[in-house]
Design a protein around this motif. Structure first.
Motif, PDB file in Angstrom:
ATOM      1  N   THR A 191       0.879  -1.082  -0.053  1.00 18.43           N
ATOM      2  CA  THR A 191      -0.209  -0.060   0.012  1.00 18.43           C
ATOM      3  C   THR A 191       0.819   1.100  -0.165  1.00 18.43           C
ATOM      4  O   THR A 191       2.086   1.305   0.513  1.00 18.43           O
ATOM      5  N   ARG A 192       0.409   2.593  -0.401  1.00 17.68           N
ATOM      6  CA  ARG A 192       1.031   3.543  -0.561  1.00 17.68           C
ATOM      7  C   ARG A 192       0.199   4.812   0.083  1.00 17.68           C
ATOM      8  O   ARG A 192       0.781   5.650   0.395  1.00 17.68           O
ATOM      9  N   SER A 193      -1.108   4.821  -0.081  1.00 17.26           N
ATOM     10  CA  SER A 193      -1.931   5.903   0.569  1.00 17.26           C
ATOM     11  C   SER A 193      -1.964   5.828   2.039  1.00 17.26           C
ATOM     12  O   SER A 193      -1.763   4.769   2.644  1.00 17.26           O
ATOM     13  N   PRO A 194      -1.921   7.191   2.332  1.00 19.64           N
ATOM     14  CA  PRO A 194      -1.807   7.189   4.116  1.00 19.64           C
ATOM     15  C   PRO A 194      -3.071   6.532   4.879  1.00 19.64           C
ATOM     16  O   PRO A 194      -2.532   5.491   5.676  1.00 19.64           O
ATOM     17  N   LEU A 195      -4.160   6.567   4.286  1.00 21.92           N
ATOM     18  CA  LEU A 195      -5.197   5.509   4.902  1.00 21.92           C
ATOM     19  C   LEU A 195      -4.744   4.302   4.907  1.00 21.92           C
ATOM     20  O   LEU A 195      -4.798   3.472   5.985  1.00 21.92           O
ATOM     21  N   ALA A 197      -2.878  -0.951   7.286  1.00 17.43           N
ATOM     22  CA  ALA A 197      -2.146  -1.879   7.077  1.00 17.43           C
ATOM     23  C   ALA A 197      -1.186  -2.219   8.398  1.00 17.43           C
ATOM     24  O   ALA A 197      -0.891  -3.447   9.090  1.00 17.43           O
ATOM     25  N   TRP A 198      -0.434  -1.210   8.602  1.00 17.56           N
ATOM     26  CA  TRP A 198       0.551  -1.435   9.876  1.00 17.56           C
ATOM     27  C   TRP A 198       0.025  -1.508  11.219  1.00 17.56           C
ATOM     28  O   TRP A 198       0.441  -2.089  11.908  1.00 17.56           O
ATOM     29  N   SER A 199      -1.248  -1.011  11.375  1.00 12.87           N
ATOM     30  CA  SER A 199      -1.992  -1.262  12.398  1.00 12.87           C
ATOM     31  C   SER A 199      -2.425  -2.861  12.484  1.00 12.87           C
ATOM     32  O   SER A 199      -2.252  -3.207  13.744  1.00 12.87           O
ATOM     33  N   ALA A 200      -2.743  -3.357  11.601  1.00  9.94           N
ATOM     34  CA  ALA A 200      -2.864  -4.854  11.523  1.00  9.94           C
ATOM     35  C   ALA A 200      -1.773  -5.353  11.939  1.00  9.94           C
ATOM     36  O   ALA A 200      -1.686  -6.524  12.553  1.00  9.94           O
ATOM     37  N   LEU A 201      -0.621  -5.230  11.119  1.00  9.12           N
ATOM     38  CA  LEU A 201       0.643  -5.813  11.484  1.00  9.12           C
ATOM     39  C   LEU A 201       1.044  -5.761  12.877  1.00  9.12           C
ATOM     40  O   LEU A 201       1.395  -6.750  13.270  1.00  9.12           O
ATOM     41  N   ASN A 214      -9.363  -3.822   4.322  1.00 11.63           N
ATOM     42  CA  ASN A 214      -9.480  -2.551   4.009  1.00 11.63           C
ATOM     43  C   ASN A 214      -8.435  -1.813   3.323  1.00 11.63           C
ATOM     44  O   ASN A 214      -8.366  -1.128   2.417  1.00 11.63           O
ATOM     45  N   ALA A 215      -7.068  -2.284   3.769  1.00 11.34           N
ATOM     46  CA  ALA A 215      -6.131  -1.716   3.323  1.00 11.34           C
ATOM     47  C   ALA A 215      -5.773  -2.501   2.041  1.00 11.34           C
ATOM     48  O   ALA A 215      -5.271  -1.729   1.198  1.00 11.34           O
ATOM     49  N   ARG A 235      -7.610  -0.741  -0.891  1.00 10.96           N
ATOM     50  CA  ARG A 235      -7.032   0.336  -1.132  1.00 10.96           C
ATOM     51  C   ARG A 235      -5.623   0.226  -1.845  1.00 10.96           C
ATOM     52  O   ARG A 235      -4.956   1.443  -1.554  1.00 10.96           O
ATOM     53  N   MET A 236      -5.190  -0.683  -1.946  1.00 10.15           N
ATOM     54  CA  MET A 236      -3.846  -0.756  -2.612  1.00 10.15           C
ATOM     55  C   MET A 236      -3.672   0.061  -4.052  1.00 10.15           C
ATOM     56  O   MET A 236      -4.622  -0.088  -4.790  1.00 10.15           O
ATOM     57  N   ASP A 237      -2.626   0.725  -4.212  1.00 13.87           N
ATOM     58  CA  ASP A 237      -2.240   1.333  -5.236  1.00 13.87           C
ATOM     59  C   ASP A 237      -1.681   0.522  -6.193  1.00 13.87           C
ATOM     60  O   ASP A 237      -0.940  -0.448  -5.786  1.00 13.87           O
ATOM     61  N   PRO A 238      -1.739   0.747  -7.872  1.00 13.41           N
ATOM     62  CA  PRO A 238      -1.345  -0.130  -8.483  1.00 13.41           C
ATOM     63  C   PRO A 238       0.408  -0.312  -8.531  1.00 13.41           C
ATOM     64  O   PRO A 238       0.933   0.787  -8.379  1.00 13.41           O
ATOM     65  N   VAL A 239       0.620  -1.405  -8.598  1.00 13.95           N
ATOM     66  CA  VAL A 239       2.212  -1.330  -8.451  1.00 13.95           C
ATOM     67  C   VAL A 239       2.680  -2.332  -9.520  1.00 13.95           C
ATOM     68  O   VAL A 239       2.050  -3.382  -9.818  1.00 13.95           O
ATOM     69  N   GLY A 240       3.925  -2.203 -10.183  1.00 12.34           N
ATOM     70  CA  GLY A 240       4.265  -2.981 -11.204  1.00 12.34           C
ATOM     71  C   GLY A 240       3.589  -3.025 -12.542  1.00 12.34           C
ATOM     72  O   GLY A 240       2.549  -2.272 -12.806  1.00 12.34           O
ATOM     73  N   PHE A 241       3.569  -4.390 -13.121  1.00 11.17           N
ATOM     74  CA  PHE A 241       2.479  -4.361 -14.249  1.00 11.17           C
ATOM     75  C   PHE A 241       1.197  -4.713 -13.977  1.00 11.17           C
ATOM     76  O   PHE A 241       0.789  -4.806 -12.656  1.00 11.17           O
TER      77      PHE A 241
END
Length: 850
Positions: free
Chosen positions: A154-158, A163-167, A193-194, A197-203
Motif C-alpha cells: 500500500t502507498r496511500s496514507p489511510l 495495514a501497519w495497525s493490523a501488522l 480494507n488496506a 485500497r492498494m495502489d497499482p504497482v508493477g505490471f
C-alpha cells in the motif's frame, strides 16, 4: 491455582484461551513437559522462522491440565458450560461486529470490479466481511502474512495506517502470546480494507496477485479449522459460485462470437461507406452506412441481451461484456449518423457549375457537419467511459481501432467545419477576393525554395475563379518614373533582406524561408506596382505542386508544346527540359511564353474542375504541402487560422528548448545550376545530460554535378560580378543554429563567416563557390546549451530543393562534472540518417557517462 468455572472439565486453563476452548479454532496441541516436544523425544527445537512460528502457535510449555471434582460437580459443570457458551456467543458477536464494521468501511473503498456501482460495493463488503471472519478462525502466522503483504503493497496514507495497525496488532498477539478471536477479526478487518485500497504497482494485475497471495493462507487455515459439516457447506457454496461463473462466461463467449461477426461485417461496411464518400459516390456510401448501422444494431441487441447479463456480475468478465456492448452501441450511433448525412448532404464533394463553385451549397454543410461532430463527440465521450485496464487483447485491439478512428474523424470534421465557416468568404460570397499566385522554381534556389519566375492574380467572385492578370516577375520591376517603393514586411525580413532590394527585384522576394514573411512582403509590394491592387492572400506554387495538380486534372495540352503535360513529366520539364529545348536567354520570348502558358494552363485546369473532392485534394496535394512546395497565406485572421490548421502556411519552425539546425542555400549566380546541387549534412553533437551543455561539429558537404561547358550560359553561367567560371555554383550559404560559432573552415582552410539573426536563431552566412564536378566542405564547430532533459531533441527545417538532402546525426554524451576526464566525448548514443523532403525531428534517449 484457583478453579476456573468457565473452563471445560474444570481445567486450570485461562478462560480467554480460545484456541483451547473454541471448537471453530484448530485444536490445541498436546501439552508436553518443559523443554520437550510432543512429536519428538529429545530432539532440539527447530531453528529460525519455523521455530518461531511453532512457538507462536502455542508450543510453549504450560502447566499440565488437572481435573477437579466436588460434591457440586454436576451443578458446577452446568454453570461452567453456560458461562462457556456465553463467552463463545460474546466472542462470535464481537467477531461479527468487527466484520460488519469492516464491510461498512469497505463500501467506501475504491475499485469497481464489474462497473455496477451497487454490486461492486456489495462485493467489496463481502470480501471484507469474509476475510474478517476467516481471520478470526485462522492461525496467527496467517494474520502476519495478510497484514505484511498489505503493509508492503500500500502507498496511500489511510491504507498504510490500516495495514501497519493490523501488522503491529498481529505481532503483539504473537509476542505476548495473546490468543483472541476478536484480535484476529480486528487484524482481518484492518488488513482487508488496506488491501482494497492498494495502489497499482508493477505490471497491470500485480495488485490482484498480491491480494490473492495475502488472503490465501488465511482462507486455507480458516477452512481447516471448520467442522466437517461446515467444510461441506463451504465446498457446496464455492461450487455454486464456480458453476455460475462458468455458465455466465460461456453465454458471453457464445454471444460474443456471434456478435463479433456482426461487428466485423459492420466495420467493413462502414469502411466501404467512408471510401465511397471520399470518392464522391454518395448513393453507394449511404447504402454501406445503412448496412453498417443495421449490423451494429444486431450486435448491440445480442451483447445487451438477458442471456449475457449474468456475466456482468462476474468481476473482470463484466468489463468485457460492458465494453463489447458499448462499442456496438457507439458503432451503431456513428453509422446511423453517417447514413443520414450521406443521404442528405454530400459534404465530401464540391460541385462546380458553369465555372462557379456553389458557395450556398458549402454554407448548407454546416448543419450536417454539426450533426456528425455531435455524434463523434458523443462517441468519444462514451469510448472514454470504457474501462480498458482489464480488457482481453482482442477486445482491447478492437477498442483501440475504434478510438483511433473516432479521434481521426473528430479532427477531420473540425477542420471541415472550420473550412465551411470561412470558405464562402474566401470564394468571394461577400465581395471579390484577389490572390497573388507566385510560380517559383527551385532550379534557382531561394530561401523559400525557388525564385519567382511567373505570377498571376486569381480573382474569386461569388464562387467563380478567374485569372485576371499574369506575367513574368520582371514585369513587376519598377519603371523609371515610378515613385520609390517601401518594403512592407516583418522586422526579421527587413533586417536580413532589406539591403538586397527585394521590393524592386521581385524575382528575389522569396529570400526568406518563412512563407508568411514572404507573403506579407508580396502583399505590401504588389499594390505599389503599375496596375497593382490590394490582395487578400498569396499562394506560392512550384513545379512539383503543378505536377500534383495534374494528377487531379489529368494531362493538359499547352500551346507551343508537341506533347501533353502530365503528373509524370511536368516537374522535370519545368525544372530542366525547358531550359535545354530553347535558346535560354532572357530575350527568348518563345521560351518565356511556353513557361508562362505551362504554369497558367495547369493552374487554370486545376481551378476549373467540375467537382472538388476535399479528401482527394488532401491525399494528392498533402505531400507537396508538407514539403512547402504549395503554400498559402490569407490576410484575414480566421482564414489564416484555417491555413495553419491544414499545414498550408509554410511557416519556419518556432523556437523550442531542444537543439535546432538548418541549412539554407540561395543561388547567387542567377543561373539554374541548383538542379545539379547535392547537399549532405553530418551533425555530430556531444551533450552533457546533467547540464545541457553541448558542443557540435556540423560538416556540410556541397557537391556540384554541373558541367563547365556544353550547356547554355543561362543554365551554368554566372553573373559577371561573381567572378566565377561557368559550371561553378556561386551560392549564398546560411546555417541556422541557436549556438555560438567557435570556428569555421572551407576545405580545411579558415572561412570568414558573418553572423546575423532570424526567427530567434543565429544565422552564420557567407558566399562561396562549389566547383564544377567538385565539392565544397564546410566545417562549423559550435558550442552552446539546451534545457537539460533525459532525451536529446533535434529539429531542422528542410528547404524545398530539387535533390533530397542526406542528413547524418550522431549523438554522444559527456559529463562536465567528471574531474577524471568525463568532459571528453563519451560513448556514441545514437547515429541516425535521414533522406527526407520535409521538416524532421530526432529524439535520442540520453544516459550520463560512467
Amino acid at each position: 491455582m484457583a478453579e476456573d468455572e468457565g473452563s471445560p472439565l474444570g481445567a486450570d486453563v485461562p478462560v480467554d484461551d480460545l484456541e483451547a476452548v473454541d471448537p471453530l479454532l484448530p485444536p490445541a496441541r498436546p501439552r508436553t513437559e518443559p523443554g520437550r516436544r510432543a512429536d519428538q523425544n529429545d530432539e532440539p527445537e527447530p531453528d529460525g522462522l519455523g521455530g518461531w512460528f511453532s512457538s507462536v502457535e502455542g508450543d510453549t510449555p504450560v502447566e499440565p491440565l488437572t481435573l477437579r471434582r466436588s460434591s457440586r460437580s454436576a451443578g458446577g459443570s452446568s454453570r461452567t458450560t453456560s458461562k462457556r457458551r456465553r463467552r463463545e456467543r460474546n466472542a462470535r458477536i464481537q467477531v461479527y461486529v468487527a466484520a460488519t464494521a469492516a464491510a461498512v468501511l469497505a463500501a467506501f473503498a475504491p475499485g469497481a470490479a464489474t462497473g455496477i456501482t451497487v454490486w461492486d460495493a456489495f462485493l467489496r463488503m463481502a470480501f471484507a466481511f469474509g476475510i474478517t471472519v476467516a481471520c478470526s478462525q485462522a492461525r496467527r502466522w496467517t494474520w502476519m502474512v495478510l497484514a505484511g503483504v498489505a503493509a508492503g503493497a500500500t502507498r496511500s496514507p489511510l491504507a498504510l495506517v490500516l495495514a501497519w495497525s493490523a501488522l503491529l496488532l498481529g505481532l503483539a498477539s504473537a509476542v505476548f502470546d495473546i490468543r483472541r478471536r476478536r484480535i484476529g477479526a480486528l487484524v482481518g478487518a484492518l488488513a482487508a480494507n488496506a488491501l482494497l485500497r492498494m495502489d497499482p504497482v508493477g505490471f497491470h494485475g500485480l495488485t490482484l496477485v498480491l491480494g490473492a497471495i495475502a488472503v490465501t493462507p488465511v482462507l486455507i487455515s480458516s477452512y481447516q479449522a471448520q467442522r466437517r459439516t461446515n467444510r461441506k457447506r463451504i465446498l457446496i457454496g464455492a461450487g455454486c459460485v464456480v458453476g455460475f461463473v462458468i455458465v455466465a462466461v460461456g453465454a458471453l463467449g457464445a454471444v460474443g462470437f456471434i456478435g463479433a461477426q456482426h461487428v466485423a461485417t459492420a466495420t467493413e461496411a462502414a469502411e466501404n461507406g467512408l471510401n465511397y464518400a471520399k470518392s464522391g459516390k454518395q448513393d453507394e456510401s449511404a447504402t454501406e452506412f445503412t448496412t453498417a448501422s443495421n449490423e451494429f444494431l444486431d450486435a448491440e441487441h445480442l451483447l445487451k441481451g438477458w442471456f449475457v447479463q449474468p456475466s456482468r456480475l462476474v468481476p473482470i468478465v463484466a468489463r468485457q461484456t460492458d465494453a463489447l456492448g458499448r462499442m456496438a452501441s457507439i458503432g451503431r450511433d456513428l453509422s446511423g449518423t453517417a447514413e443520414q448525412v450521406t443521404t442528405n448532404a454530400d459534404y465530401r464533394r464540391v460541385s462546380v457549375v458553369d465555372g462557379r463553385i456553389d458557395v450556398t451549397e458549402i454554407a448548407a454543410w454546416s448543419d450536417p457537419l454539426s450533426k456528425v461532430a455531435a455524434a463523434l463527440e458523443r462517441a468519444d465521450n462514451r469510448a472514454g467511459d470504457i474501462d480498458t485496464e482489464w480488457l482481453l487483447a482482442p477486445i482491447s485491439e478492437r477498442y483501440t481501432d475504434l478510438d483511433t478512428q473516432v479521434t481521426d474523424a473528430i479532427d477531420e470534421v473540425r477542420v471541415a467545419r472550420q473550412a465551411v465557416a470561412v470558405a464562402p468568404d474566401m470564394l468571394g460570397s461577400n465581395g471579390t477576393r484577389r490572390y497573388f499566385i507566385a510560380f517559383t522554381t527551385p532550379a534557382e534556389s531561394r530561401g523559400l525554395g525557388g525564385f519567382v519566375g511567373n505570377w498571376a492574380i486569381l480573382e474569386a467572385s461569388d464562387g467563380r475563379l478567374d485569372i485576371t492578370a499574369d506575367g513574368r516577375s520582371s514585369a513587376l520591376s519598377p519603371g523609371p518614373f515610378e515613385p520609390p517603393r517601401v518594403l512592407e514586411a516583418p522586422p526579421d525580413y527587413v533586417a536580413r533582406y532589406g539591403s538586397l532590394s527585394p521590393e524592386t527585384q521581385v524575382r528575389d522576394i522569396t529570400f526568406s524561408p518563412d512563407f508568411p514573411s514572404v507573403a506579407q512582403a508580396i502583399s505590401g509590394l504588389y499594390p505599389q506596382t503599375i496596375n497593382g491592387t490590394e490582395v487578400d492572400g498569396v499562394l506560392a506554387v512550384d513545379p512539383y505542386a503543378l505536377a500534383a495538380m495534374l494528377e487531379i486534372t489529368g494531362p493538359v495540352q499547352v500551346e507551343g508544346l508537341d506533347f501533353a503535360l502530365t503528373s509524370e513529366n511536368a516537374a522535370d520539364y519545368l525544372l530542366r527540359e525547358q531550359y535545354l529545348t530553347f535558346d535560354p536567354t532572357e530575350e527568348n520570348a518563345e521560351r518565356q511564353d511556353i513557361l508562362k502558358a505551362a504554369s497558367q494552363t495547369t493552374f487554370e485546369a486545376f481551378i476549373s474542375q467540375k467537382n472538388f473532392q476535399p479528401s482527394q485534394l488532401a491525399s494528392v496535394l498533402g505531400p507537396v504541402v508538407s514539403e512547402r512546395r504549395l503554400v498559402g497565406y490569407a490576410s484575414a485572421p480566421a482564414e489564416e487560422a484555417l491555413i495553419k490548421r491544414i499545414g498550408l502556411d509554410g511557416s519556419f519552425p518556432i523556437r523550442t528548448d531542444g537543439d535546432f539546425m538548418t541549412l539554407v542555400t540561395q543561388n547567387a549566380g542567377n543561373n539554374k545550376m541548383d538542379i545539379y546541387l547535392h547537399r549532405t549534412i553530418d551533425y555530430d553533437v556531444t551533450v552533457d545530460p546533467q547540464t545541457g551543455e553541448l558542443s557540435t561539429t556540423a560538416t556540410i558537404t556541397l557537391h556540384n554535378d554541373a558541367p563547365s561547358s556544353g550547356l547554355p550560359a543561362y543554365v551554368i553561367g554566372n553573373r559577371e560580378s561573381s567572378g566565377q567560371p561557368d559550371g561553378a555554383n556561386w551560392l549564398w550559404f546560411n546555417f541556422y543554429t541557436p549556438h555560438l560559432l567557435d570556428s569555421a573552415t572551407l576545405v580545411g582552410a579558415p572561412l570568414n563567416v558573418g553572423e546575423q539573426s532570424e526567427f530567434g536563431r543565429r544565422v552564420y552566412q557567407t558566399y562561396l563557390a562549389v566547383p564544377s564536378g567538385g565539392d565544397a566542405v564546410i566545417v562549423l564547430k559550435l558550442s552552446g546549451s539546451i534545457t537539460p532533459r533525459s532525451t536529446f531533441d533535434l529539429d531542422w527545417f528542410q528547404q524545398p530543393t530539387v535533390n533530397t538532402d542526406t542528413v547524418h546525426v550522431t549523438v554522444r554524451t559527456s559529463d562536465a562534472s567528471d574531474t577524471s576526464g568525463g568532459d571528453q566525448p563519451g560513448d556514441e548514443v545514437a547515429t541516425e540518417t535521414r533522406q527526407e523532403r520535409t521538416d524532421q525531428h530526432v529524439t535520442v534517449p540520453l544516459t550520463a557517462s560512467p
